[in-house]
Motif scaffolding. Structure first.
Motif, PDB file in Angstrom:
ATOM      1  N   THR A   4     -48.360 -42.485  15.864  1.00 47.89           N
ATOM      2  CA  THR A   4     -48.357 -44.434  16.064  1.00 47.89           C
ATOM      3  C   THR A   4     -49.761 -43.971  17.672  1.00 47.89           C
ATOM      4  OG1 THR A   4     -47.270 -45.434  14.479  1.00 47.89           O
ATOM      5  CG2 THR A   4     -47.721 -46.320  16.201  1.00 47.89           C
ATOM      6  N   GLU A   5     -47.999 -43.293  17.884  1.00 46.00           N
ATOM      7  CA  GLU A   5     -48.281 -43.021  19.967  1.00 46.00           C
ATOM      8  C   GLU A   5     -49.371 -42.749  20.133  1.00 46.00           C
ATOM      9  OE1 GLU A   5     -45.622 -42.069  24.043  1.00 46.00           O
ATOM     10  OE2 GLU A   5     -45.029 -41.669  22.275  1.00 46.00           O
ATOM     11  N   LYS A   6     -49.239 -41.727  19.392  1.00 44.93           N
ATOM     12  CA  LYS A   6     -50.979 -40.956  19.568  1.00 44.93           C
ATOM     13  C   LYS A   6     -52.067 -41.713  19.594  1.00 44.93           C
ATOM     14  CE  LYS A   6     -49.418 -36.433  18.591  1.00 44.93           C
ATOM     15  NZ  LYS A   6     -49.456 -34.643  18.090  1.00 44.93           N
ATOM     16  N   ALA A   7     -52.440 -42.841  18.391  1.00 47.24           N
ATOM     17  CA  ALA A   7     -53.145 -43.926  18.255  1.00 47.24           C
ATOM     18  C   ALA A   7     -53.395 -44.685  18.641  1.00 47.24           C
ATOM     19  CB  ALA A   7     -52.849 -44.328  16.851  1.00 47.24           C
ATOM     20  N   ILE A   8     -52.245 -45.263  19.696  1.00 45.41           N
ATOM     21  CA  ILE A   8     -52.588 -45.910  20.262  1.00 45.41           C
ATOM     22  C   ILE A   8     -53.150 -45.084  22.135  1.00 45.41           C
ATOM     23  CG2 ILE A   8     -50.946 -47.063  22.065  1.00 45.41           C
ATOM     24  CD1 ILE A   8     -49.447 -47.978  20.078  1.00 45.41           C
ATOM     25  N   LEU A   9     -52.212 -44.148  22.578  1.00 41.80           N
ATOM     26  CA  LEU A   9     -52.458 -43.950  23.648  1.00 41.80           C
ATOM     27  C   LEU A   9     -54.240 -43.146  23.755  1.00 41.80           C
ATOM     28  CD1 LEU A   9     -49.861 -41.340  24.833  1.00 41.80           C
ATOM     29  CD2 LEU A   9     -50.183 -43.683  25.442  1.00 41.80           C
ATOM     30  N   PHE A  10     -55.154 -42.465  22.271  1.00 41.19           N
ATOM     31  CA  PHE A  10     -56.086 -41.847  22.013  1.00 41.19           C
ATOM     32  C   PHE A  10     -57.088 -43.847  22.476  1.00 41.19           C
ATOM     33  CE2 PHE A  10     -54.961 -37.819  19.803  1.00 41.19           C
ATOM     34  CZ  PHE A  10     -55.046 -37.548  20.960  1.00 41.19           C
ATOM     35  N   ALA A  11     -56.942 -44.909  21.796  1.00 37.95           N
ATOM     36  CA  ALA A  11     -57.191 -46.104  21.685  1.00 37.95           C
ATOM     37  C   ALA A  11     -57.492 -46.653  23.002  1.00 37.95           C
ATOM     38  CB  ALA A  11     -56.529 -46.557  21.169  1.00 37.95           C
ATOM     39  N   THR A  12     -56.165 -46.499  23.636  1.00 39.45           N
ATOM     40  CA  THR A  12     -56.244 -46.827  25.413  1.00 39.45           C
ATOM     41  C   THR A  12     -57.231 -46.141  25.802  1.00 39.45           C
ATOM     42  OG1 THR A  12     -54.073 -47.614  24.853  1.00 39.45           O
ATOM     43  CG2 THR A  12     -55.022 -47.153  26.913  1.00 39.45           C
ATOM     44  N   ALA A  54     -50.967 -44.007  29.514  1.00 44.22           N
ATOM     45  CA  ALA A  54     -52.456 -43.105  28.319  1.00 44.22           C
ATOM     46  C   ALA A  54     -52.871 -42.371  29.751  1.00 44.22           C
ATOM     47  CB  ALA A  54     -53.208 -43.874  28.832  1.00 44.22           C
ATOM     48  N   ASP A  55     -52.618 -42.445  30.827  1.00 50.43           N
ATOM     49  CA  ASP A  55     -52.567 -41.512  31.992  1.00 50.43           C
ATOM     50  C   ASP A  55     -52.342 -40.563  32.248  1.00 50.43           C
ATOM     51  OD1 ASP A  55     -54.195 -41.073  34.984  1.00 50.43           O
ATOM     52  OD2 ASP A  55     -52.655 -41.819  35.655  1.00 50.43           O
ATOM     53  N   LEU A  56     -50.353 -40.717  32.037  1.00 50.46           N
ATOM     54  CA  LEU A  56     -50.165 -39.360  31.775  1.00 50.46           C
ATOM     55  C   LEU A  56     -50.448 -38.389  30.791  1.00 50.46           C
ATOM     56  CD1 LEU A  56     -45.874 -41.016  32.702  1.00 50.46           C
ATOM     57  CD2 LEU A  56     -47.836 -39.545  34.138  1.00 50.46           C
ATOM     58  N   TYR A  57     -50.445 -39.379  29.991  1.00 49.39           N
ATOM     59  CA  TYR A  57     -50.833 -38.539  28.724  1.00 49.39           C
ATOM     60  C   TYR A  57     -52.279 -37.646  28.829  1.00 49.39           C
ATOM     61  CZ  TYR A  57     -52.229 -36.730  24.135  1.00 49.39           C
ATOM     62  OH  TYR A  57     -53.136 -35.758  23.061  1.00 49.39           O
ATOM     63  N   LEU A  58     -53.224 -38.016  29.474  1.00 57.98           N
ATOM     64  CA  LEU A  58     -54.425 -37.232  29.491  1.00 57.98           C
ATOM     65  C   LEU A  58     -54.557 -36.275  30.693  1.00 57.98           C
ATOM     66  CD1 LEU A  58     -57.278 -37.524  28.894  1.00 57.98           C
ATOM     67  CD2 LEU A  58     -57.803 -39.625  30.273  1.00 57.98           C
ATOM     68  N   SER A  59     -53.449 -37.078  31.942  1.00 57.16           N
ATOM     69  CA  SER A  59     -53.533 -36.312  33.114  1.00 57.16           C
ATOM     70  C   SER A  59     -52.751 -34.522  33.088  1.00 57.16           C
ATOM     71  CB  SER A  59     -52.983 -36.515  34.401  1.00 57.16           C
ATOM     72  OG  SER A  59     -53.216 -38.026  34.480  1.00 57.16           O
ATOM     73  N   SER A  60     -51.112 -34.884  31.535  1.00 51.27           N
ATOM     74  CA  SER A  60     -50.537 -33.813  31.117  1.00 51.27           C
ATOM     75  C   SER A  60     -51.643 -33.003  30.156  1.00 51.27           C
ATOM     76  CB  SER A  60     -49.860 -33.921  30.544  1.00 51.27           C
ATOM     77  OG  SER A  60     -48.756 -33.134  29.291  1.00 51.27           O
ATOM     78  N   PHE A  61     -52.310 -33.310  29.209  1.00 47.22           N
ATOM     79  CA  PHE A  61     -53.131 -33.015  29.036  1.00 47.22           C
ATOM     80  C   PHE A  61     -54.059 -31.848  29.271  1.00 47.22           C
ATOM     81  CE2 PHE A  61     -57.799 -32.408  26.287  1.00 47.22           C
ATOM     82  CZ  PHE A  61     -57.061 -31.555  25.663  1.00 47.22           C
ATOM     83  N   LEU A  62     -55.281 -32.231  30.624  1.00 44.34           N
ATOM     84  CA  LEU A  62     -55.820 -31.443  31.423  1.00 44.34           C
ATOM     85  C   LEU A  62     -55.589 -30.873  32.532  1.00 44.34           C
ATOM     86  CD1 LEU A  62     -58.597 -34.537  32.678  1.00 44.34           C
ATOM     87  CD2 LEU A  62     -59.090 -33.031  30.523  1.00 44.34           C
ATOM     88  N   PHE A  63     -53.935 -30.790  32.584  1.00 43.88           N
ATOM     89  CA  PHE A  63     -53.175 -29.714  33.377  1.00 43.88           C
ATOM     90  C   PHE A  63     -53.328 -28.687  32.525  1.00 43.88           C
ATOM     91  CE2 PHE A  63     -49.695 -28.028  34.718  1.00 43.88           C
ATOM     92  CZ  PHE A  63     -50.138 -27.279  35.986  1.00 43.88           C
ATOM     93  N   ASP A  64     -52.661 -28.643  31.800  1.00 45.12           N
ATOM     94  CA  ASP A  64     -52.238 -27.683  30.242  1.00 45.12           C
ATOM     95  C   ASP A  64     -53.515 -27.542  29.878  1.00 45.12           C
ATOM     96  OD1 ASP A  64     -49.891 -28.574  30.240  1.00 45.12           O
ATOM     97  OD2 ASP A  64     -49.254 -29.710  28.395  1.00 45.12           O
ATOM     98  N   TYR A  65     -54.765 -27.428  29.430  1.00 43.21           N
ATOM     99  CA  TYR A  65     -55.938 -26.984  29.905  1.00 43.21           C
ATOM    100  C   TYR A  65     -56.087 -25.816  31.025  1.00 43.21           C
ATOM    101  CZ  TYR A  65     -60.803 -26.758  27.895  1.00 43.21           C
ATOM    102  OH  TYR A  65     -62.014 -26.008  27.865  1.00 43.21           O
TER     103      TYR A  65
END
Length: 79
Positions: A4-12, A54-65
């Protein structure tokens, strides 16, 4: 992080990428993620905190990538 949290963050992230800053709507985020606006506010308490999460999630994903890409290449020019 649950589904649910993933869906919310992706939608955001999707709504943030498609809407002008003053036109961002939590109602659209709720609809895209399959939850009610009440659930959004219960979890995040405000639009600002939702956007921050959402910003933290995306930033973390991009940093890891980027880190994985850097580790895979031995030289900066290859990166």
């Amino acid at each position: 992080m649950d589904e649910t949290e993933k869906a919310i963050l992706f939608a955001t992230i999707e709504e943030g990428g498609n809407a002008f800053p003053n036109a961002f709507q939590t109602a659209k985020v709720a609809k895209r993620s399959g939850v009610s606006e009440y659930v959004l506010y219960e979890r995040y308490m405000s639009k600002a905190k939702l956007l921050y999460a959402a910003d933290l999630y995306l930033s973390s994903f991009l940093f890891d990538y980027a880190l994985q890409a850097a580790e895979a290449d031995t030289s900066f020019s290859a990166f």
